[in-house]
Design a protein around this motif. Structure first.
Motif, mmCIF file in Angstrom:
data_model
loop_
_atom_site.group_PDB
_atom_site.id
_atom_site.type_symbol
_atom_site.label_atom_id
_atom_site.label_comp_id
_atom_site.label_asym_id
_atom_site.label_seq_id
_atom_site.Cartn_x
_atom_site.Cartn_y
_atom_site.Cartn_z
ATOM 1 N N ASN A 6 0.866 -1.176 0.000
ATOM 2 C CA ASN A 6 0.000 0.000 0.000
ATOM 3 C C ASN A 6 0.901 1.223 0.000
ATOM 4 O OD1 ASN A 6 -2.523 -1.406 0.238
ATOM 5 N ND2 ASN A 6 -1.964 -1.818 2.347
ATOM 6 N N LEU A 8 1.245 5.696 -1.516
ATOM 7 C CA LEU A 8 0.666 6.856 -2.173
ATOM 8 C C LEU A 8 1.315 6.986 -3.536
ATOM 9 C CD1 LEU A 8 0.592 9.415 0.772
ATOM 10 C CD2 LEU A 8 -1.264 7.938 -0.059
ATOM 11 N N THR A 47 -2.558 9.855 -4.554
ATOM 12 C CA THR A 47 -3.697 8.929 -4.529
ATOM 13 C C THR A 47 -3.265 7.628 -3.859
ATOM 14 O OG1 THR A 47 -4.574 9.853 -6.584
ATOM 15 C CG2 THR A 47 -5.360 7.663 -5.955
ATOM 16 N N PRO A 48 -4.041 7.131 -2.887
ATOM 17 C CA PRO A 48 -3.673 5.857 -2.261
ATOM 18 C C PRO A 48 -3.921 4.691 -3.225
ATOM 19 C CG PRO A 48 -5.749 6.666 -1.369
ATOM 20 C CD PRO A 48 -5.237 7.715 -2.306
ATOM 21 N N THR A 50 -2.991 0.261 -3.948
ATOM 22 C CA THR A 50 -2.453 -1.031 -3.520
ATOM 23 C C THR A 50 -1.893 -1.709 -4.754
ATOM 24 O OG1 THR A 50 -4.094 -1.230 -1.761
ATOM 25 C CG2 THR A 50 -2.977 -3.247 -2.430
ATOM 26 N N ASP A 67 -6.984 1.496 -7.132
ATOM 27 C CA ASP A 67 -7.110 2.887 -6.691
ATOM 28 C C ASP A 67 -8.570 3.155 -6.330
ATOM 29 O OD1 ASP A 67 -8.644 4.244 -8.924
ATOM 30 O OD2 ASP A 67 -6.948 3.523 -10.087
#
Length: 130
Positions: A6, A8, A47-48, A50, A67
């Motif tokens: 995870n 940014l 934007t976070p 994975t 996202d």
């Protein structure tokens, strides 16, 4: 081997992510980088996301970038010879056996599957939107 991280989506995250993926083939790192760069370019810095890299039952390597925006879908467009950008998804399309998008109510996952070195290319449509 399964990898999940995870993070940014920032330009600074790209080399860090490549470092984490150094045990994988060059093509895996390249596809992850292109998919992460698409998030930065189209959804914005920070934007976070994975990132996942897993094996499949068919012996392929699956790359996924998830996202939080299910509406911003990637579109494969031809890039002009003189264009300085816009080739990332074309590169993913060329390197992968197939790719697609899985949409949820509050997220999307853009994924691609790459053959292990020495495996034959599969035929048929490469794009799969679910």
């Amino acid at each position: 081997m399964t990898f999940e991280l995870n993070l940014l989506a920032t330009p600074q995250a790209v080399p860090e992510l490549r470092h984490h993926l150094r045990a994988h083939d060059f093509e895996v790192g390249l596809c992850v980088t292109e998919l992460l760069t698409n998030v930065i370019d189209h959804l914005g810095h920070g934007t976070p996301v994975t990132v996942r890299v897993t094996g499949t039952a068919h012996g392929h390597t699956r790359v996924e970038v998830t996202d939080p925006d299910p509406r911003a879908l990637p579109i494969l467009l031809p890039a002009a010879d003189t264009a300085e950008s816009g080739r990332g998804l074309t590169l993913v399309d060329h390197l992968s056996q197939r790719w697609g998008v899985d949409q949820g109510a509050d997220r999307k996952t853009v994924w691609c599957e790459l053959a292990e070195p020495g495996q034959p290319d599969i035929s048929g449509s490469k794009i799969s939107h679910l």
